[in-house]
Design a protein around this motif. Structure first.
Motif, mmCIF file in Angstrom:
data_model
loop_
_atom_site.group_PDB
_atom_site.id
_atom_site.type_symbol
_atom_site.label_atom_id
_atom_site.label_comp_id
_atom_site.label_asym_id
_atom_site.label_seq_id
_atom_site.Cartn_x
_atom_site.Cartn_y
_atom_site.Cartn_z
ATOM 1 N N GLN A 97 2.498 2.079 -3.314
ATOM 2 C CA GLN A 97 1.651 2.837 -4.237
ATOM 3 C C GLN A 97 1.906 4.337 -4.122
ATOM 4 O O GLN A 97 1.708 5.077 -5.070
ATOM 5 N N THR B 197 3.164 -0.360 -9.564
ATOM 6 C CA THR B 197 2.588 -0.695 -8.262
ATOM 7 C C THR B 197 1.079 -0.892 -8.386
ATOM 8 O O THR B 197 0.496 -1.685 -7.665
ATOM 9 N N ARG B 198 0.441 -0.167 -9.327
ATOM 10 C CA ARG B 198 -0.999 -0.345 -9.464
ATOM 11 C C ARG B 198 -1.306 -1.762 -9.948
ATOM 12 O O ARG B 198 -2.172 -2.433 -9.410
ATOM 13 N N MET C 172 -5.601 3.752 3.503
ATOM 14 C CA MET C 172 -4.633 4.701 2.962
ATOM 15 C C MET C 172 -5.312 5.782 2.128
ATOM 16 O O MET C 172 -4.799 6.895 2.001
ATOM 17 N N THR C 173 -6.488 5.456 1.531
ATOM 18 C CA THR C 173 -7.150 6.492 0.747
ATOM 19 C C THR C 173 -7.648 7.615 1.659
ATOM 20 O O THR C 173 -7.968 8.696 1.197
ATOM 21 N N GLU D 14 -5.508 -0.689 1.991
ATOM 22 C CA GLU D 14 -5.559 0.257 0.879
ATOM 23 C C GLU D 14 -6.663 1.285 1.091
ATOM 24 O O GLU D 14 -6.464 2.484 0.879
ATOM 25 N N SER D 15 -7.847 0.796 1.551
ATOM 26 C CA SER D 15 -8.925 1.760 1.742
ATOM 27 C C SER D 15 -8.594 2.692 2.898
ATOM 28 O O SER D 15 -8.986 3.860 2.896
ATOM 29 N N ALA E 114 0.832 -1.200 0.000
ATOM 30 C CA ALA E 114 0.000 0.000 0.000
ATOM 31 C C ALA E 114 0.867 1.250 0.000
ATOM 32 O O ALA E 114 0.550 2.249 -0.651
ATOM 33 N N ASN E 115 1.987 1.220 0.709
ATOM 34 C CA ASN E 115 2.881 2.375 0.718
ATOM 35 C C ASN E 115 3.677 2.480 -0.569
ATOM 36 O O ASN E 115 4.011 3.584 -1.000
ATOM 37 N N SER F 218 -0.664 -4.251 -7.174
ATOM 38 C CA SER F 218 -1.653 -4.285 -6.102
ATOM 39 C C SER F 218 -2.923 -4.980 -6.576
ATOM 40 O O SER F 218 -3.653 -5.548 -5.778
ATOM 41 N N PHE G 249 -5.071 -6.622 2.232
ATOM 42 C CA PHE G 249 -4.610 -5.478 1.443
ATOM 43 C C PHE G 249 -5.767 -4.523 1.128
ATOM 44 O O PHE G 249 -5.614 -3.306 1.220
#
Lengths: 547, 339
Positions: free
Chosen positions: A361, A369-370, A441-442, A438-439, A358-359, A373, A434
């Motif tokens: 990204q 990275t996209r 991190m948004t 990830e959510s 996630a980082n 992931s 993940f």
């Protein structure tokens, strides 16, 4: 997006990018090993399957998938709205008890449902005694029964994510909409729903994956899905290649579900600013409405959790105290210990890897990275045994390759080592972990990352001191999702575990595979009891007002 | 504050992880006999008794038959498995076809286990016998009205009166394999189509017995020991048993059995283990599961003698042939639309 200037200020993007790519490769390769045989398809098997079972399997899979996701979303999102926006007697208790069914494995609730409401179950016995042998009764051993079961055990995924989104993000906007003159229904529809849509979509995607890859629960209901087909071919005709090819169909369904999620999530991104939300100013329900709200929540908790637990407890006590009951031995504690150890290791590794990717990204090459992931969710989209055998073939091959170039790692990559077992678990369960990280991190705006970098913090320091604290509740959610799934997991541990390393699900399996269901009640109850611990921790933690 | 707490948590979990890893990595049992077993219930007791009798230590790994086979195959020469024990001839034949076993030349086994219950090349030996036969509700059917053969269950008179097992079950697959051997594909397909039209399908043998006891159907097909277990709980359980096809080829029998793995590091001990299971170990291997001993010199348990009678004609079809026809049986059930 970060500008190239802030990106390159300290530390290069290369390590982050390559870390993400390596993780993705390690997840994809084992799955690809089994499904790659689709490139040279066994046309005879396909033709035969297409002529006989496959069309029905495709329909059953589609119906089961749509029904379970719909059921879980309606239950999960509806109940989340109810406990977030309204107040009624028992709300505080019920709002965390509604998460409890997460601790109930589908295969256990499935068996209990069939044993209670099925053709030979106690309820239909009584029904026939009252109304005669041919009296009509809903057919629970059907796709409908499976949909109800999956909806009941899987709705907490949607409930958890939707409730968090409602509290953290939508509450303020809802109040603002009300102040600006919108009625409650309009505010809910036009402001709240779009904001929680990504959370509902993410929960729905988890429900879809769990439903698709299941092959144990559906068999109690006689539902013939593509996953069941994979096992019939593999175990019945011993044709591993054809089974692997059929598994790509499961994967195709999963990709469809993920595509659907992306559409449902829309382009929405809601970065949160100015600390966590304050939550709703709940409207107090009175009279009949309050009673109805309490009853609805109570009913769901009883049907999905309390009643099955009571039934298991009854059987367990009956077995232990009966003439054929066996006293608990040291083995019981060793099953418990092994389960706990395995889950702890998997949680730490999965969450750490998820945080890393996630980082990456943020700090690495955006395009690579996209793709990485997206690729790491693949293990969650195929049935457990496919992952298990893929990992087995991959590690055995890697081991002999390393040996040939003179790099001998005695015991590390051998089958039956803990390293290989944990690796397989990570491949299987990195997806949900993940997704949650990830959510989380948004919710950390790019500007915050940029500020940290401009102020001189390197990527590692930014991750540790800025990203992790801001996304902490999503880390906890990730840990619990992985823990619950890992605790219930059976096919991988059955295939890859070391000698003597038996876990609670293995114990259930050993008894259930000999049809000794009542004796399996105690270990089944133990799985639920252990799974309840992280679930309650998470639920209470999310309930607490953030400081 | 947060990071410190997290660090502590990570340190603690890492400590647990390292402890677990080191605890499970050390394999100090390299002298012991390693057994992979697809048979679960009561197997521990047999291993304990074997160690007591012979002084040979046993460690074992239970699992699903198919997965265990994949594991032995993938491990190749590195495998720790010395012996592979499993249920059903189909699984044993598949392991033999994959080259996972080594032939055993043992006069003890040759004497103890009848030829039709073993592999012709001595790759594996049957250890217990299970009979898949016809069971019926004793309140709804008189003994003389019970259909006498598997084939009769396909006739239109039995429409809606039969309970049978789903095609995912290896027991059902073996039964159909025996039909193919007896009648050829075409006739077997006709019979299985008849079953598909007549029968309610259940996911386990236990559910079939429940359905019979509840009067949902009058007649069904299950393995004999499930019914014997019911008599342990309730001697008046309203279901009876007839041995199928007594006037022609006999009732369908299948085995659980085992063999010595090709890359075993303790082949002599593994052979001794199989010999013990085939002789002194028969009773403890069967435990309270009411299977029949594969060794004819061993007395079957009393419940079977009293309730079913054990002088019956068994289909002489050898287990190896049943196993080799398993894949055909699965395809045939697909063709017949048998659920």
């Amino acid at each position: 997006m970060l500008t190239p200037a802030t990106r390159g200020r300290r530390g290069s993007t290369a390590p982050w990018t390559s870390a993400a790519v390596v993780v993705a490769a390690l997840v994809v390769v084992p799955v690809a090993l089994l499904t790659a045989s689709v490139l040279s398809p066994s046309t005879e098997v396909w033709a035969q399957q297409w002529r006989t079972r496959l069309p029905g399997q495709l329909v059953d899979t589609a119906v089961l998938l749509a029904g379970s996701v719909l059921g879980a979303v309606v239950l999960g999102a509806g109940l989340a709205w109810l406990v977030s926006a309204y107040d009624f007697p028992g709300r505080r208790w019920l709002s965390w008890m509604l998460v409890l069914p997460l601790a109930m494995p589908g295969y256990i609730l499935g068996f209990l449902t069939v044993a209670t409401f099925g053709r030979t179950g106690s309820v239909q016995d009584q029904w026939r005694a009252w109304f005669g042998r041919d009296a009509w009764f809903p057919d629970f051993e059907s796709t409908m029964g499976a949909i109800v079961t999956f909806s009941l055990v899987l709705y907490p995924y949607v409930f958890l994510l939707a409730r968090a989104a409602l509290r953290d993000q939508a509450a303020g906007a809802y109040q603002a909409a009300r102040v600006l003159g919108a009625g409650p229904a309009e505010a809910a529809r036009r402001v709240v729903l779009p904001m929680v849509r990504p959370a509902i979509a993410a929960g729905g995607a988890i429900v879809a994956m769990e439903t698709l890859t299941d092959f144990a629960t559906v068999q109690y209901f006689g539902v013939d899905t593509v996953s069941v087909g994979v096992f019939r071919i593999w175990r019945g005709t011993y044709d591993r290649d054809a089974a692997g090819e059929l598994a790509t169909l499961v994967l195709a369904f999963a990709l469809l579900a993920i595509g659907f999620e992306r559409v449902a999530r829309g382009r929405a991104r809601f970065a949160q600013s100015g600390g966590a939300g304050a939550g709703f100013d709940r409207r107090r329900l009175r009279g009949m409405r309050a009673a109805a709200a309490t009853a609805a929540c109570g009913l769901v908790v009883s049907v999905a959790f309390a009643a099955p637990v009571a039934q298991l407890a009854w059987w367990a006590i009956d077995e232990q105290t009966g003439p054929r009951g066996t006293p608990l031995t040291d083995e019981y504690t060793s099953y418990l210990r092994h389960s706990a150890q395995l889950v702890a290791i998997c949680v730490v590794v999965c969450v750490a890897v998820a945080v890393l990717v996630a980082n990456a990204q943020r700090f690495g090459s955006p395009r690579l990275t996209r793709w990485s992931s997206r690729a790491i969710a693949v293990g969650y989209a195929v049935p457990g045994p496919v992952v298990g055998i893929g990992v087995l073939l991959f590690t055995v091959g890697l081991d002999s390759l390393l040996e040939r170039i003179g790099l001998d790692l005695p015991g590390v990559l051998a089958t039956g080592s803990m390293v290989v077992l944990v690796y397989a678990y990570v491949v299987r369960f990195l997806g949900p972990g993940f997704g949650s990280v990830e959510s989380g991190m948004t919710q950390v705006p790019d500007e915050v990352t940029a500020s940290a970098r401009v102020l001189g913090a390197g990527p590692l320091r930014t991750m540790w001191r800025v990203h992790l604290p801001l996304a902490r509740s999503s880390l906890l959610t990730a840990a619990v999702l992985v823990a619950v799934d890992a605790l219930k997991e059976l096919p991988i541990v059955l295939l890859l575990r070391p000698f003597g390393f038996d876990t609670l699900p293995v114990w259930v399996y050993n008894l259930a595979s000999e049809s000794r269901y009542r004796q399996a009640a105690l270990p089944a109850l133990s799985i639920v009891a252990v799974a309840v611990v992280p679930v309650v921790l998470l639920s209470r933690r999310l309930d607490r007002r953030p400081t | 504050m947060f990071t410190r707490r997290i660090s502590r948590l990570i340190a603690a979990t890492a400590a647990v992880a390292v402890a677990a890893l080191s605890a499970s990595c050390s394999d100090d049992d390299s002298d012991a006999l390693h057994v992979y077993s697809g048979r679960h219930y009561g197997i521990e007791k047999a291993f304990e008794q074997f160690t007591k009798d012979t002084g040979i230590k046993v460690v074992f790994l239970t699992g699903n038959d198919g997965e265990l086979r994949e594991r032995i195959a993938a491990e190749g020469e590195e495998t720790k498995a010395d012996a592979y024990i499993t249920v059903d001839a189909g699984n044993l034949a598949a392991a033999a076809a994959q080259g996972l076993f080594q032939p055993i030349d043992s006069s003890v086994l040759a004497q103890a286990i009848p030829a039709e219950l073993s592999d012709p090349d001595g790759l594996w030996y049957g250890l217990t016998v299970r009979v898949r036969t016809i069971v019926y509700n004793t309140d709804l059917l008189a003994a003389e009205d019970v259909p006498a053969t598997y084939e009769e269950l396909a006739e239109p008179t039995w429409k809606g009166r039969v309970c049978m097992r789903n095609s995912t079950s290896v027991y059902q697959q073996s039964l159909v394999a025996s039909l193919i051997a007896a009648h050829g594909e075409e006739e077997a397909l006709r019979i299985v189509k008849g079953w598909a039209g007549n029968a309610e399908i259940f996911a386990t043998d236990e559910l079939i017995l429940d359905a019979l006891a509840d009067g949902l159907c009058e007649v069904g097909v299950t393995n004999h020991y499930y019914l014997a277990r019911r008599y342990d709980e309730n001697p008046n359980f309203p279901v009876g048993l007839v041995w199928a096809n007594q006037d022609d080829r006999g009732a369908h029998v299948n085995v659980s059995g085992g063999g010595v793995t090709k890359h075993s590091r303790h082949p002599e001990e593994a052979q001794r283990f199989l010999e013990w299971l085939a002789t002194d170990g028969q009773k403890v291997l069967i435990g309270d599961n009411h299977e029949l001993p594969a060794n004819p010199a061993i007395e079957p348990d009393q419940v079977l003698v009293d309730r079913f009678g054990v002088d019956f004609l068994a289909d002489p079809l050898d287990a190896a042939t049943i196993g080799s026809l398993n894949a055909d049986a699965v395809r045939l059930m697909d063709e017949a639309g048998y659920e």
